[in-house]
Design a protein around this motif. Structure first.
Motif, short mmCIF file in Angstrom:
data_model
loop_
_atom_site.label_atom_id
_atom_site.label_comp_id
_atom_site.label_asym_id
_atom_site.label_seq_id
_atom_site.Cartn_x
_atom_site.Cartn_y
_atom_site.Cartn_z
N LEU A 162 122.06 -93.86 0.62
CA LEU A 162 120.96 -94.61 1.23
C LEU A 162 119.64 -93.86 1.21
O LEU A 162 118.58 -94.49 1.31
CB LEU A 162 121.32 -94.97 2.67
N ALA A 163 119.70 -92.54 1.13
CA ALA A 163 118.43 -91.81 1.22
C ALA A 163 118.11 -91.01 -0.03
O ALA A 163 117.08 -91.26 -0.66
CB ALA A 163 118.46 -90.89 2.44
N PRO A 168 117.48 -93.16 -3.56
CA PRO A 168 116.15 -93.78 -3.72
C PRO A 168 115.01 -92.79 -3.67
O PRO A 168 114.04 -92.92 -4.44
CB PRO A 168 116.07 -94.78 -2.56
N ILE A 169 115.11 -91.78 -2.80
CA ILE A 169 113.99 -90.83 -2.68
C ILE A 169 113.83 -90.05 -3.98
O ILE A 169 112.73 -89.98 -4.54
CB ILE A 169 114.22 -89.86 -1.49
N SER A 224 112.59 -92.24 -6.85
CA SER A 224 111.16 -92.56 -6.81
C SER A 224 110.31 -91.33 -7.07
O SER A 224 109.25 -91.43 -7.69
CB SER A 224 110.71 -93.20 -5.50
N MET A 257 115.92 -90.29 7.46
CA MET A 257 115.99 -90.30 5.99
C MET A 257 116.05 -91.72 5.44
O MET A 257 115.46 -92.01 4.40
CB MET A 257 117.19 -89.49 5.51
N ILE A 258 116.76 -92.61 6.14
CA ILE A 258 116.83 -93.98 5.64
C ILE A 258 115.47 -94.65 5.78
O ILE A 258 115.04 -95.39 4.89
CB ILE A 258 117.96 -94.76 6.34
N VAL A 289 112.66 -93.13 5.62
CA VAL A 289 111.83 -92.54 4.55
C VAL A 289 112.16 -93.19 3.21
O VAL A 289 111.27 -93.54 2.44
CB VAL A 289 112.03 -91.01 4.49
N ALA A 290 113.47 -93.38 2.98
CA ALA A 290 113.88 -94.01 1.72
C ALA A 290 113.32 -95.42 1.62
O ALA A 290 112.89 -95.87 0.56
CB ALA A 290 115.40 -94.03 1.62
N TYR A 298 109.80 -95.42 0.61
CA TYR A 298 109.62 -95.26 -0.85
C TYR A 298 109.75 -96.60 -1.55
O TYR A 298 109.02 -96.88 -2.50
CB TYR A 298 110.66 -94.29 -1.41
N ARG A 299 110.69 -97.41 -1.08
CA ARG A 299 110.88 -98.70 -1.72
C ARG A 299 109.69 -99.62 -1.41
O ARG A 299 109.23 -100.34 -2.26
CB ARG A 299 112.19 -99.34 -1.23
N GLN A 305 107.08 -90.26 5.75
CA GLN A 305 107.39 -90.03 4.33
C GLN A 305 106.62 -88.81 3.80
O GLN A 305 107.17 -87.98 3.10
CB GLN A 305 106.99 -91.29 3.57
N GLU A 315 108.58 -85.66 2.41
CA GLU A 315 108.51 -85.50 0.95
C GLU A 315 108.29 -84.06 0.48
O GLU A 315 109.00 -83.58 -0.40
CB GLU A 315 107.45 -86.41 0.35
#
Lengths: 164, 347
Positions: free
Chosen positions: A28-29, A32-33, A36, B141-142, B144-145, B148-149, B160, B164
């Motif tokens: 989940l993290a 995608p991180i 990207s 973290m989710i 933050v993810a 990103y989306r 983020q 990052e």
């Protein structure tokens, strides 16, 4: 010593929770991180690359332009030089032609004058001859025996001369 | 006008500090009350309190009073009785004295049935800390993810942009240079490890919280994970290096072989001890400095020790980051050694 003996319960929970955390975060993290981040990295890289390419293209374009400009300048100089030469030549030619023409006119004029002069001289000569003849005629016609008559005649001539 | 905000800032800092100090003090107060009664045992009691504070516990004590203690669930397994679950409240009577419940006895954080220690899966203070740590990690973290989306292709913002650089630091400064081209495979584990240790260290510094990453069970489990990953991903080159070190004369190999084999185990062992010692030592130093006030029973010492505690707390913040960094760095170093391809210089 208690501090250094790991508790079985905590180990169990740590394994369970850490593994769960690892799988959840990976899915989940991190996925995608990281994807990207990689995407962004790639896009920045490609942007940099294309900028570099544009720069070299610009440089070559500039060089081309410079070359073209130089050629154009040379062309212009050449044309100007040729034009000047042509003008000079034409000028010279015109001058020569004009001189020739003038010389010819002068020559012609001289010739005409000469002929006219000859004609005039001829006329004068014939006139002189005619006058002489007339004088002779008049002399002959009058009686030139006496002195008086001769004197009259001379007087008459003088008068004529004076009148002239 | 210029001085005013500065003063208010320092006052707010002082207030914050007093709050932190207060929370720390409240944790000791029952023990110190005890100490006042028996002055001869004052010093051992302080060290007991400190050790108790850095250790795991079946109850979570925040402050004195009826609602100050969180009684955590006890889960035990014995071959005779099977799985048993009850509140740790049952180990204490209304005067907060230890009692035996249903045959189970709690002694020094260990539960016994009769004379035999039971298998203890209790949700202790550190297990609660573990859950909290995991929950915070997941939420942060989710989100933050998701960020990103949501704003893909845009500059990072908010949380983020805080996370990052850390992720990039772990990826580009720790993992990539140490593992080499195959780093992508290990990156999720190392990121999880780094943030777990970092958040655990920072949470452990909060007043009233448990000493999660300073617990040897936690550091041992993490070290074992690193050990398993390192040796499972070890290639032929790695094993050849250990079992039949190239370029070494035969007699020396007899000496080197056990050294190399021991080395397989000392690497994760050092990871385990380093994190445990660094975090626990930090907590002990903080608590000892705070305890000075109660040993000398003087407010001047209190002020002095508070200043020191503030200073050490700042160092502890630094240590929290450094230890997370070091644990991840060494783990990637070990993995890097295991997956390294042969590099022809024959050493």
């Amino acid at each position: 010593m208690e501090l250094l003996t790991p508790g079985s319960g905590l180990i169990f929970w740590q394994v369970v929770v850490f593994l769960a955390l690892f799988f959840l975060l990976s899915k989940l993290a991190w996925k995608p991180i990281i994807s990207s981040l990689n995407e962004r990295e790639a896009s920045i890289q490609s942007a940099l690359d294309s900028a570099e390419k544009a720069k070299t293209e610009m440089a070559s374009l500039k060089a081309d332009n410079e070359k073209l400009f130089k050629e154009a300048r040379e062309e212009r100089d050449k044309i100007l030089r040729e034009a000047r030469d042509a003008a000079n030549r034409m000028h010279d030619e015109a001058q020569v032609a004009a001189k020739k023409n003038a010389d010819k006119i002068i020559e012609d004029a001289k010739a005409v004058i000469n002929t006219e002069k000859q004609a005039a001289l001829r006329d004068v000569r014939s006139l002189v001859a005619k006058f002489s003849l007339e004088v002779a005629e008049k002399v002959i016609r009058k009686n030139l025996t006496s002195d008086a008559a001769q004197q009259d005649l001379a007087q008459g001539f003088v008068k004529d001369i004076k009148l002239n | 006008m210029k001085i005013l905000p500065k003063t208010s800032f320092s006052t707010s800092k002082l207030a914050l500090f007093a709050l932190i100090g207060g929370l720390f003090f409240s944790g000791f107060s029952p023990a110190f009350g005890h100490e006042a009664e028996e002055e001869t045992h004052a010093k051992p009691s302080v060290s007991e309190v400190i050790i108790e504070h850095v250790m795991d516990n079946h109850v979570w004590h925040f402050f004195d009073g009826h609602y100050g203690t969180l009684y955590l669930p006890v889960i035990v397994y014995t071959p005779e009785r099977g799985l048993d679950m009850f509140s740790s409240h049952h180990f204490y009577d209304e005067h907060h004295n230890r009692v035996t419940y249903n045959g189970y006895r709690l002694d020094h954080n260990q539960i016994y049935l009769g004379e035999k220690a039971v298998l203890d899966f209790s949700i202790t203070k550190n297990v609660m800390m573990l859950f909290i740590n995991a929950a915070i990690l997941l939420i942060v973290m989710i989100s933050v993810a998701k960020a990103y989306r949501r704003n893909s292709g845009k500059a990072p913002r908010g949380l983020q942009s805080f996370i990052e650089p850390i992720v990039l630091f772990v990826k580009d400064e720790i993992v990539k240079p140490n593992i080499g081209p195959k780093y992508q495979r290990y990156l999720p584990y190392l990121l999880t490890l780094f943030f777990f240790v970092l958040f655990g260290n920072l949470l452990g510094l909060l007043p009233g919280s448990g000493n999660l990453t300073g617990n040897i069970a936690v550091t041992m489990t993490l070290a074992v994970f690193t050990f398993i990953i390192t040796n499972v991903s070890g290639n032929g080159n790695y094993w050849k290096h250990i079992l039949w070190t190239p370029g070494v004369p035969l007699p020396l190999r007899i000496i080197i072989l056990p050294v190399e084999v021991i080395g397989i185990f000392t690497k994760p062992f050092s990871l385990m001890i380093r994190l445990f010692a660094a975090i626990t030592a930090g907590h002990i130093v903080l608590l000892s400095l705070l305890s000075l006030t109660f040993i000398f029973e003087s407010w001047i010492v209190g002020i002095g020790s508070s200043i020191f505690v503030l200073f050490i707390s700042l160092i502890e913040l630094l240590v929290a980051g450094i230890q997370a960094y070091v644990f991840t760095l060494f783990t990637s170093l070990y993995i890097g050694m295991a997956v390294e391809e042969h590099h022809g210089d024959g050493h």
